[in-house]
Design a protein around this motif. Sequence first.
Motif, PDB file in Angstrom:
ATOM      1  N   PHE A 163      -4.928   5.004   3.744  1.00  0.00           N
ATOM      2  CA  PHE A 163      -5.503   6.341   3.837  1.00  0.00           C
ATOM      3  C   PHE A 163      -5.045   7.032   5.123  1.00  0.00           C
ATOM      4  N   VAL A 164      -5.105   6.284   6.224  1.00  0.00           N
ATOM      5  CA  VAL A 164      -4.673   6.856   7.501  1.00  0.00           C
ATOM      6  C   VAL A 164      -3.204   7.261   7.428  1.00  0.00           C
ATOM      7  N   ARG A 180      -4.937   0.589  -6.133  1.00  0.00           N
ATOM      8  CA  ARG A 180      -5.244   1.688  -7.020  1.00  0.00           C
ATOM      9  C   ARG A 180      -4.665   2.968  -6.421  1.00  0.00           C
ATOM     10  N   PHE A 181      -4.480   3.974  -7.178  1.00  0.00           N
ATOM     11  CA  PHE A 181      -3.911   5.254  -6.731  1.00  0.00           C
ATOM     12  C   PHE A 181      -2.533   5.072  -6.125  1.00  0.00           C
ATOM     13  N   ALA A 239       5.944  -0.454   1.904  1.00  0.00           N
ATOM     14  CA  ALA A 239       6.215  -0.976   0.565  1.00  0.00           C
ATOM     15  C   ALA A 239       5.346  -2.191   0.263  1.00  0.00           C
ATOM     16  N   THR A 240       5.196  -3.083   1.226  1.00  0.00           N
ATOM     17  CA  THR A 240       4.358  -4.258   0.969  1.00  0.00           C
ATOM     18  C   THR A 240       2.896  -3.855   0.789  1.00  0.00           C
ATOM     19  N   LEU A 241       2.456  -2.867   1.572  1.00  0.00           N
ATOM     20  CA  LEU A 241       1.067  -2.402   1.415  1.00  0.00           C
ATOM     21  C   LEU A 241       0.854  -1.860   0.010  1.00  0.00           C
ATOM     22  N   ILE A 242       1.783  -1.031  -0.437  1.00  0.00           N
ATOM     23  CA  ILE A 242       1.620  -0.421  -1.759  1.00  0.00           C
ATOM     24  C   ILE A 242       1.805  -1.450  -2.865  1.00  0.00           C
ATOM     25  N   ASP A 243       2.542  -2.507  -2.549  1.00  0.00           N
ATOM     26  CA  ASP A 243       2.803  -3.532  -3.560  1.00  0.00           C
ATOM     27  C   ASP A 243       1.597  -4.459  -3.766  1.00  0.00           C
ATOM     28  N   THR A 256       3.417   9.321  -3.644  1.00  0.00           N
ATOM     29  CA  THR A 256       3.793  10.737  -3.681  1.00  0.00           C
ATOM     30  C   THR A 256       3.633  11.372  -2.304  1.00  0.00           C
ATOM     31  N   ILE A 257       2.540  11.047  -1.638  1.00  0.00           N
ATOM     32  CA  ILE A 257       2.284  11.667  -0.332  1.00  0.00           C
ATOM     33  C   ILE A 257       3.297  11.165   0.701  1.00  0.00           C
TER      34      ILE A 257
END
Lengths: 294, 309
Positions: B41-42, A100-101, A92-96, A107-108
């Motif tokens: 990505f990984v 981009r994308f 969650a912190t990484l995505i926060d 989703t993945i």
Amino acid sequence: MKRPNQLFRNLSAKIAAIPMIVTGLFVFVGGTVWTVVYSFTKSGLLPRLKWVGLDQYERLWSTKRWLVSIENLAIYGISMLVLVFVIGFILATLIDQKVRFENAFRTIILYPFALSFVVTGLVWQWILNPEFGIQSIVRDLGWKSFTFDPLYTPEIAIYGVLIAGLWQGSGLVMVLMLAGLRGIDQDIWKAARVDGIPAWKTYLFIVIPMMRPVFITTLVLVVSGIVKLYDLIVAQTGGGPGIATEVPAKYVYDMMFAASNLGQGFAASTMMLVTVALIVIPWAMLEFGGKKNG
Amino acid sequence: MADTAVSTNVSSTASLRDGPRGPKPRRTFSRRNILLYGTLFVIAVYYAIPLYVMIVTSLKGMPEVRMGNIFSPPLEITFAPWVKAWSQACTGLTCKGLSIGFWNSVRITVPSVIISTIIASVNGYALANWRFKGANVFFTILIFGSFIPYQVLLYPVVILLREIGLYGKLAGLVIVHTIFGMPILTLLFRNYFSSLPEELFKAARVDGAGFWGIFLRVMLPMSIPIFAVAIILQVTGIWNDFLFGVVYTGPESYPMTVALNNIVNSTQGVVEYNVNMAATIITGLVPLTIYFVSGKLFVRGIAAGAVKG
């Protein structure tokens, strides 16, 4: 002045609540009491009210398969709980980080959660298959002695199940944590930056405590998922090798519907209930004890 | 401002010491970004691999499965495993494939979703807007009921269904799904209706609308998203159910998950991994489709339901 009959006040709402009341009282409370009562009987193929006191429990706790089941659930449960929170929060912190994308990544990572445990178990059974899966691939690459064979090694088989469980469930935790992070006021971050507090410290000492409600809901969701652990085992290992990955839920099912030993099933399921109660009741008292009408 | 004025006046060395001003321009290929996107990505590859493996294996012939590794793409694409999984795979007893299980699952899922959503939405609305004495007690019982391990309630429900003559039938399973879906759905709806502005409800009352009038004309039109969320939640949940299916239905009415497990884990003759994987992906196809189509709603749903709870 005549007061209207209390029973008929708000009648529609009461009618609307009938399914809830019936389910709550009749199925949940009634069913639980029934099972607990019959766990003290000598029920075999059919439930019979022939009292045997604690015999079923004594037998239960002297059955090796049950002890293994409890141990497996503890290993799986604790590892799952810790890892799913760590992984979910880090994701969650990484995505926060305003990536981009974001949608594609999310989703993945979340799609396994849409799949059933049966599907999850079967896929990972295939990937962990020593003849064709990861082990054989690494060996083909040249590392001949490489061994990664959890599903056929009794001592670590439960971790093979854990891998599948984490793959399936961590996306949910990530999404919940992400929602929690997005709910944090951006000014907090600004204030922390002005004060020169490093990001990891801000997360650990400011953001996480502020996300307490999210953590609690997630915890509750994850724990109730862990106790239910059954389909994944049935699909991935069938409890094997031997009895290496048996879990309490499977013990209950097998006793009730395969071994015609209802009494054992009732006793075992009562123990599961006690375990859950030991976790849920203190939490509920802590959470709702202080205030009225929560 | 004053600071800027000073620094433009003094010598170049001083302005160097002060350093650049304004937000640091972000480079696309900063070390931080490479690390961040690399990690993501990984991770994404890791999560995607099982789906990939499923698809790839299901498109190979058995000789190729035995030779190659599970990650290699098929040299010769064949759909025969899919056909076999759908119509001929053996479940231990019969060899009619997954199709029967699929239609059973449809017959179970559709009525279960409709009935449970209707009951829970009306109930959640009553709890949120028409609180009556004791309502919270029953609601608390319901919520705590959702923590009871299913195993405790399995047999009492067997008896209940046997009493009403629905044990082993699809209709019985529909009731079971309605019962066990009730806590989470009711919570979802109650939280949603509570979050709507109360003035709306009051205005409708002043205008003389009653319980059902407000529900149908005011609340329903405003709660399409939460209904979508509830339906998504239930369809995936019920489609993916295994335990209730195996306990409350018989071999002719087994849902798809049970049929799948019987196909793959029945050990008779040669194991056809490609057919197994085809069967697995076919079973996962319905929830996956729902997930990919409804993506954002799915995410918003579980997030909204949990954060406000």
